[in-house]
Design an enzyme around this catalytic site. Structure first.
Site, PDB file in Angstrom:
ATOM      1  N   HIS A 100      -3.104  10.285  -6.654  1.00 19.24           N
ATOM      2  CA  HIS A 100      -2.262  10.660  -5.519  1.00 19.24           C
ATOM      3  C   HIS A 100      -2.910  12.060  -5.041  1.00 19.24           C
ATOM      4  O   HIS A 100      -3.558  12.788  -5.977  1.00 19.24           O
ATOM      5  CB  HIS A 100      -0.787  11.453  -5.963  1.00 19.24           C
ATOM      6  N   CYS A 148      -1.403   4.605  -5.159  1.00 20.51           N
ATOM      7  CA  CYS A 148      -0.400   4.167  -6.176  1.00 20.51           C
ATOM      8  C   CYS A 148       0.415   2.867  -6.014  1.00 20.51           C
ATOM      9  O   CYS A 148       0.094   2.062  -6.077  1.00 20.51           O
ATOM     10  CB  CYS A 148       0.690   5.438  -6.480  1.00 20.51           C
TER      11      CYS A 148
END
Length: 539
Positions: free
Chosen positions: A473, A361
């Protein structure tokens, strides 16, 4: 008839604490699983949570990680009703306010308290009422301490909420930090008489030692307060459930550093892999100031051949087998932190020497050439240069993407078939590539799973496979991919590959039962059920 299953609204029980980080979230998870084991439909609730470690619900909404974990303990799908308001700190005294899973706006602490909290009351009450209409029992988690006298008049997380829910309160105190009796008595003393009456008993958490030596203190506490000690719960090591507060990383960092020292000492002694079966892969995670979703790395802590350590300064970096750049609530500011501390220069030197690096991310965004923030979403700086390891440009938008995704990883294993993966995305930046690159993943919306769903390229990988990044994630929660990556690190050391021995989701589910059994054996559950007006004969 089971009293939980009558026509009235679901029963409530509230867990409050004498302070933050006393174990409220874990106690709530334990009670949720205990009630589930006893045959009841149960759900968690926390009206307002402050955390950078979030969870994406099946319908693509964002809530606090703890409530997602607690929903998993209940074996139900998480919804935003379980955490209708989430505060995600972005800078000093400023947080992004997420309402029912979607960002509302940034508020400073005073403006939020004065202008938004009055509106938040109805949001909280309505969410709780919906849950009470769907479940037999709601286990409510408080926040911080109910004795914060400066916050009580507009409280929506502790005693006022307990009143709205008509919930009996169990007060949890952490004996490991010391002063447990003063913390309990002091908290009760600050409460108003009607609030004090709502507290029905105490749980003393994280106990280490001989409980018989504590007995005189327990007797004194019960005599002093007129309220029972419902249990003394011993400290449970290596539970295997995710933490919500990044303060927990300090303990993980210390443990990882000790394991790293053991590995280095073995190497200095000239021991081979055969000589030392406990030799560990050394993985360094950069501890960004605004680190988010650090639970991405939890499976690595559970792998027998891995040592994970958190690094905050260049001198701590050393020569690990891999470096991981985690997610960030403020990618630009955390990138500048790398630059200002000298970590960036050390990371780049490590990469030039053939080291392995991965970003998730925000960490993935940092690997590109440029980050643009035209709307001031994350920083006052409109354009910042990245590490330049990928030909990528990231632009921050006003809208946040929150989705659960599933798909495949291509070219990761020896088998011809791609590895199945799943995870979730939470980001406000969109990344585009100015040159062709290899994309290590193909993902689509999890809720649209099926043979005809639309999968799109995701992430980026260097030609030699040593550097990669992704928005997904939880990517390391996928057992096949994680073991394949670790075996590549083992090959770098000339070590033999290992088979998959850690099935993380199964381990996590077993951890809920382990936690429930541990807590049940040390709590007076009959009395807890009675507090909720459920007869002991109906257990």
């Amino acid at each position: 008839m089971d009293a939980f299953h009558d026509k009235r609204r679901g029963r409530t029980l509230m867990v409050q604490g004498t302070a933050s980080d006393v174990g409220k979230s874990v106690v709530v998870a334990a009670l949720c699983r205990i009630f589930l084991q006893d045959g009841h439909r149960v759900a968690p609730f926390k009206s307002q949570n402050m955390s950078l470690n979030s969870y994406v619900t099946p319908d693509g909404k964002e809530i606090g990680r703890a409530q997602g974990m607690q929903a998993d303990a209940c074996r139900i799908a998480a919804t935003t009703d379980m955490n209708p308001i989430l505060l995600k700190p972005t800078k000093e005294m400023v947080s992004q306010v997420v309402v029912h899973g979607k960002p509302l706006r940034d508020y400073d602490a005073r403006s939020y308290r004065e202008h938004y909290l009055p509106k938040a009351e109805s949001i909280v009450k309505e969410a709780l009422e919906r849950l009470r209409g769907q479940y037999d029992a709601i286990v409510i988690e408080g926040a911080g301490s109910p004795a914060e006298v400066n916050l009580k008049d507009r409280d929506i997380v502790n005693m006022r909420l307990a009143g709205w829910a008509d919930a009996p309160v169990v007060l949890v105190a952490d004996i490991d930090r010391g002063g447990v009796f003063a913390a309990i008595v002091g908290t009760l003393d600050i409460l108003e008489p009607e609030e004090r009456d709502r507290v029905k008993g105490f749980i003393i958490n994280k106990f280490r030692g001989d409980v018989s030596l504590l007995k005189p203190g327990l007797d004194w506490l019960e005599q002093r307060t007129g309220k029972p000690v419902l249990g003394v719960v011993p400290y449970l090591h290596d539970l295997g459930l995710e933490d919500e507060d990044s303060a927990s990383l300090d303990a993980k960092r210390q443990r990882g550093q000790l394991e790293g020292k053991r590995r280095s000492a073995a190497s200095d002694r000239g021991e081979t892999d055969a000589d030392n079966a406990e030799r560990l892969l050394d993985i360094a995670v950069i501890r960004l100031p605004r680190i988010s979703n650090f639970t991405d790395f939890d499976p690595l802590f559970a792998e027998d051949d891995v040592s994970v350590r958190y690094v905050t300064a260049p001198e701590q970096l050393g020569k690990p087998d891999a470096i991981l750049l985690p997610g960030s609530k403020n990618t630009v500011e955390d990138l500048l932190f790398l630059r200002e501390t000298g970590l960036e220069a050390h990371i780049m030197n490590y990469v030039l020497q053939g080291g392995r690096l991965a970003g998730i991310c925000g960490g993935y965004q940092m690997l590109g050439r440029t980050l643009h923030d035209p709307y001031g979403v994350e920083s006052s700086q409109e354009t910042v240069s990245g590490l330049g390891l990928f030909p990528a440009v990231t632009t921050f938008a006003r809208d946040k993407r929150t989705e659960r995704v599933a798909g495949f990883a291509d070219g990761w294993g020896e088998a011809a078939e791609p590895l199945p993966i799943d995870g979730y995305e939470i980001h406000m930046g969109e990344t585009r590539f100015v040159e062709p690159v290899a994309h290590p993943f193909r993902v689509g919306l999890e809720r649209e799973a099926g043979p005809d769903r639309d999968l799109h390229p995701e992430g980026c990988m260097s030609g030699d496979g040593k550097i990669w990044g992704t928005y997904v994630h939880g990517i390391l929660h996928n057992d096949g991919l994680r073991r394949e990556w670790l075996n590549r690190l083992r090959a770098d050391n000339g070590w033999e590959p290992l088979p998959i021995t850690l099935f993380y989701r199964e381990k996590r589910e077993a951890a809920f039962d382990k936690l429930a059994d541990h807590v049940r054996s040390h709590l007076d559950m009959e009395r807890i059920y009675a507090m909720m007006a459920v007869e002991a004969t109906e257990l």
